[in-house]
Design an enzyme around this catalytic site. Sequence first.
Site, PDB file in Angstrom:
ATOM      1  CG  ASP A 256      39.157 -16.655  86.157  1.00  0.00           C
ATOM      2  OD1 ASP A 256      38.098 -16.120  85.779  1.00  0.00           O
ATOM      3  OD2 ASP A 256      39.880 -17.336  85.405  1.00  0.00           O
TER       4      ASP A 256
ATOM      5  CE1 TYR B 275      45.158 -10.598  84.265  1.00  0.00           C
ATOM      6  CE2 TYR B 275      45.792  -9.888  82.061  1.00  0.00           C
ATOM      7  CZ  TYR B 275      44.845 -10.023  83.043  1.00  0.00           C
ATOM      8  OH  TYR B 275      43.568  -9.581  82.799  1.00  0.00           O
TER       9      TYR B 275
ATOM     10  CG  ASP C 197      42.232 -23.623  86.795  1.00  0.00           C
ATOM     11  OD1 ASP C 197      41.895 -24.721  87.283  1.00  0.00           O
ATOM     12  OD2 ASP C 197      41.432 -22.677  86.668  1.00  0.00           O
TER      13      ASP C 197
ATOM     14  NE  ARG D 147      40.718 -19.711  83.241  1.00  0.00           N
ATOM     15  CZ  ARG D 147      39.465 -20.070  82.958  1.00  0.00           C
ATOM     16  NH1 ARG D 147      39.120 -21.352  83.000  1.00  0.00           N
ATOM     17  NH2 ARG D 147      38.583 -19.169  82.610  1.00  0.00           N
TER      18      ARG D 147
END
Length: 308
Positions: A39, A67, A81, A175
């Site tokens: 993203d 991540y 987010d 997310r």
Amino acid sequence: MMDGIINVYKPQNMTSHDVVAILRKVLGIKRVGHTGTLDPMATGVLPVCTGRATKIIEYLDEDIKAYTCRAKLGIITDTQDVWGEVLEERDPSGIRREDVEGALRGFRGTVMQKPPMYSAVKVKGKKLYEYARAGQEVEVKARPVYIEEAVLTDFDPEEGEIEFRVTCGKGTYIRTICTEIGEMLGCGAAMSALERTRSGIFCLESAVPVEELRKMSAGEIEKLAVPLWKPLWMMGELNLDGKLSLRFMNGQKLRIREMEKMAEPEEGRYGNLYKVFGTVDGKREFLGTGEAIEGGRILKVDKVFYVR
């Protein structure tokens, strides 16, 4: 033309396609593509394939990725987010570290996950974010994703923030994990930062910032490129003589017993695929990939990479 993979560090406020466009311009070639979209607000490892290496993108999409994520507790947004519109705010002051650790323990193995509305997943030929921007409702079905681990690495009750590490497979939305953690805790949560630290064999330590690549010559970047066969470590390995090499490049099926088997495939996703090397004009070359069929007796060409 350069055929290889470059481990790029993508900064925030840049799309994955922007990175591809920069490398196309610097290298002077059109055949460039990335693996595993990040993203715009996310940072980190983005392997970029050039030349013939673009043919392995579908293989690398299946790689396990890692991540580091931060999430803000106490808010719910439309995009999952902190950069989206805040829909609701709640008090997270009663949340304890062990509560968060307990929530994260639920993210192990294959779990069902519903993709966020602000994503590129298609429903009826249209991307979900297009429905969301138009204010249209559409049924989004949950789908299975694989999560190897999700571990809390920091808990800041004063700021109402958590940090956790996730190792997962293709199609996992971090997310959405933040949102689901917020639901479990009863206070809501939204992702506030995301960095990809690993994608297959590519790790954070060797990733080159895109701004550095922008200043390099094509020759300097080529020295950084990883050979296109190297990320295919999970596949088996076969070695062909000159005669069999020519037949393989012509797309013919071959008997595996006639080849030198250097390594068996790793168990799992690529259990029947092999990297195929062979002798061409007296040199050992990476020819392509092949699939073992008919009980492992026959090798069928999957992709041919070598071009004379």
